[in-house]
Design an enzyme around this catalytic site. Structure first.
Site, PDB file in Angstrom:
ATOM      1  N   TYR A   1      60.951  29.263  25.095  1.00  0.00           N
ATOM      2  CA  TYR A   1      59.780  30.157  25.103  1.00  0.00           C
ATOM      3  C   TYR A   1      58.507  29.325  24.996  1.00  0.00           C
ATOM      4  O   TYR A   1      58.314  28.596  24.023  1.00  0.00           O
ATOM      5  CB  TYR A   1      59.866  31.142  23.930  1.00  0.00           C
ATOM      6  CG  TYR A   1      59.041  32.396  24.125  1.00  0.00           C
ATOM      7  CD1 TYR A   1      57.672  32.331  24.393  1.00  0.00           C
ATOM      8  CD2 TYR A   1      59.616  33.649  24.026  1.00  0.00           C
ATOM      9  CE1 TYR A   1      56.926  33.484  24.575  1.00  0.00           C
ATOM     10  CE2 TYR A   1      58.875  34.803  24.204  1.00  0.00           C
ATOM     11  CZ  TYR A   1      57.533  34.714  24.474  1.00  0.00           C
ATOM     12  OH  TYR A   1      56.792  35.854  24.647  1.00  0.00           O
TER      13      TYR A   1
ATOM     14  N   TYR B   1      54.458  30.981  35.333  1.00  0.00           N
ATOM     15  CA  TYR B   1      55.221  31.908  36.183  1.00  0.00           C
ATOM     16  C   TYR B   1      54.859  33.360  35.867  1.00  0.00           C
ATOM     17  O   TYR B   1      54.269  34.074  36.690  1.00  0.00           O
ATOM     18  CB  TYR B   1      56.710  31.612  36.008  1.00  0.00           C
ATOM     19  CG  TYR B   1      57.702  32.736  36.145  1.00  0.00           C
ATOM     20  CD1 TYR B   1      57.885  33.410  37.339  1.00  0.00           C
ATOM     21  CD2 TYR B   1      58.495  33.094  35.056  1.00  0.00           C
ATOM     22  CE1 TYR B   1      58.832  34.434  37.432  1.00  0.00           C
ATOM     23  CE2 TYR B   1      59.438  34.095  35.147  1.00  0.00           C
ATOM     24  CZ  TYR B   1      59.600  34.778  36.330  1.00  0.00           C
ATOM     25  OH  TYR B   1      60.526  35.772  36.411  1.00  0.00           O
TER      26      TYR B   1
END
Lengths: 136, 392
Positions: free
Chosen positions: B279, B327
């Site tokens: 993450y 992204y």
């Protein structure tokens, strides 16, 4: 001007905020393990003891970390840049606060409590801020 | 003891990403669920467990079940922030092992970019009343406090933090669905506006809309599915605090607990890991996580990333979709870590030696990847959940 976020005072936090209004920093101490506790609660987070008693902090501590904020939201957007710090109080608990006064602080610096308002708005709350001890 | 019934990810999908004002959090989850089930060759009727997380309803699992027309036998709305979906994998796997369910559907959706809700101050209730009044922008300010302490303790530089964003962008260049694909340099990161010192704009994740879905199935259903199952080998989750002021050590996350525990439960070691999905809410998140997981010594993760070891061609490819930094990042990014790791382990990009939209430029398949470590972080470094996945 955008509203400040409201502080929703509850039965457990009322003594703390009442103390702030008097210029005091009220913590708790556990009768079982003798450690200081903040924020206030009915069980000790160190030993699960239920004997928590009031503890008046000296109002002094050390900067554990700090950030200068350049982009903030709502009413705070107009206050940038400002400094937020995590303060290790001498009693052994850590709290978030705002650094006030002209003297910038670094990690490891000594700081002292200064209860003040961050905003001129009539409903702005008194807050437990801190200022540098050196040069204050 | 008889061997436990295994669980595997058999379908993954994103919904539309970026800015989606024509979608709701519910339609995003429906679209992603439909695509993930179709990929697996399953139908909604095969699903007996529903898992979701969000703050868009007082009971998201109920709202979503009604919308999808489901009456599932097993509901899980565990919300521990962005790592919720790694936790859901663990919970779904446990339910499958226990024989409670055969097929689990895990979903997420967000319209935070269209709503412009991220970072707005909320009323300070319960423990939040001790932090909200000071004006720290959340969550970025909390991560900035961690970064400042980390740099102070280990002499780490802003340049080393920036390397994480550069590595992510190198991968994003190979992902046609990435929000930002143009190359960036360390100098670009340092020249971007300061948000909360020491974090610059390019140290921060994107703010996008989007959704995703993951289908998990019991071993006895694997012969029915159309994809190559990706086995859930191990899982662990924990929390260390919710307010950043109560984090015991700003340089050590719950990954120090969940990383080793998930690897142990999977029966593997750090050396067995071929691929990382970590993450990356902020550049600092990745450095602290790599160290807490045990892939780097304290203070050394920046140099590890700077040496290109996580970039394309590196020995430990990380965030091969471009991550939350380049992204997509619709608020709670954890489900997208699972989607990318699954696709890599299946070899989905193997038939794309070139980028689909840019012939002649290399694709993103990590050749030979058999074992992936997926690690979610939620809140303000508050929760962590680690999942170990392997090719079946």
């Amino acid at each position: 001007m955008p509203d400040l976020p409201s502080i929703v005072i509850d039965a457990e936090s009322k003594p703390f905020w009442d103390g702030v209004a008097l210029g005091e920093l009220r913590l708790q101490r556990c009768r079982d393990c003798a450690r200081a506790v903040f924020p206030a609660r009915v069980v000790c987070p160190h030993c699960f003891g239920e004997g928590l008693e009031p503890l008046l902090a000296a109002g002094t501590g050390t900067v554990y970390s700090k950030t200068v904020v350049h982009r903030a939201f709502g009413a705070f957007a107009e206050q940038v840049p400002f400094t937020i710090a995590l303060i290790d109080l001498d009693e052994g608990v850590r709290m978030m606060s705002r650094i006030v006064g002209e003297t910038p602080v670094a990690i490891g610096d000594r700081v002292r409590l200064r209860v003040t308002r961050l905003d001129d708005a009539p409903d702005a709350p008194q807050l437990p801020c801190f200022r540098a001890e050196v040069g204050a | 003891m008889s061997p436990r019934r295994r669980a595997a990810i058999v379908g993954v999908a994103e919904s539309e990403l970026g800015r989606t004002p024509h979608l709701t959090v519910l339609s995003q989850q429906a679209r992603a669920s439909s695509a993930a089930l179709a990929e697996a060759g399953l139908t909604l009727g095969d699903v007996d467990g529903l898992f979701t997380a969000g703050n868009w309803s007082w009971a998201p699992a109920l709202t979503l079940a009604e919308y999808l027309g489901m009456h599932p036998d097993h509901l899980d709305g565990t919300n521990i922030g962005g790592s919720s979906f790694e936790a859901h994998i663990g919970h779904a796997t446990a339910a499958i092992e226990a024989g409670l369910i055969d097929v689990a559907l895990i979903t997420y959706g967000s319209t935070q970019r269209s709503d412009r809700t991220r970072g707005r101050p909320r009323p300070g209730t319960l423990t939040e009343q001790y932090e909200q009044p000071f004006g720290l922008p959340q969550p970025v300010g909390a991560y900035a406090l961690a970064a400042a302490r980390y740099m102070h303790e280990y002499g780490v530089t802003s340049e080393e933090l920036a390397e994480v964003a550069v590595s992510a962008r190198q991968w994003a260049a190979r992902n046609p669905r990435a929000y930002h694909r143009d190359p960036i340099t360390v100098a670009d990161v340092l020249a971007s506006p300061l948000i909360a010192e020491p974090l610059h704009k390019l140290d921060c994740c994107l703010v996008t809309d989007g959704g995703g879905a993951v289908v998990v199935a019991a071993e006895d259903r694997w012969q029915d599915v159309a994809t190559r199952p990706v086995v859930v080998r191990g899982h662990a989750e924990t929390t260390t605090h919710t307010s950043i002021s109560q984090m015991p050590d700003l340089t050590v996350t719950g990954a120090a607990r969940t990383g080793p525990l998930a690897l142990e439960r999977a029966g593997v070691t750090h050396e067995d890991v071929d691929l990382l999905a970590i993450y990356d809410s902020f550049t600092i998140t990745v450095l602290l996580t790599l160290e807490s997981l045990g892939f780097c010594k304290p203070g050394e993760a920046g140099r590890f990333v700077a040496a290109g070891r996580t970039a394309p061609g590196g020995e430990l490819p990380m965030n091969t979709n471009g991550g939350g930094l380049s992204y997509t990042h619709p608020g709670m990014y954890g489900i997208f870590l699972l989607i990318e790791a699954t696709r890599q382990l299946r070899g989905d990009f193997r038939d794309q030696p070139d980028q689909p939209d840019q012939p002649g430029r290399p694709g993103r398949q990590v050749e030979g990847a058999e074992l992936a470590l997926v690690h979610g972080t939620g809140g303000v470094l508050s929760s962590t959940s680690t999942v170990v996945l392997s090719r079946s």
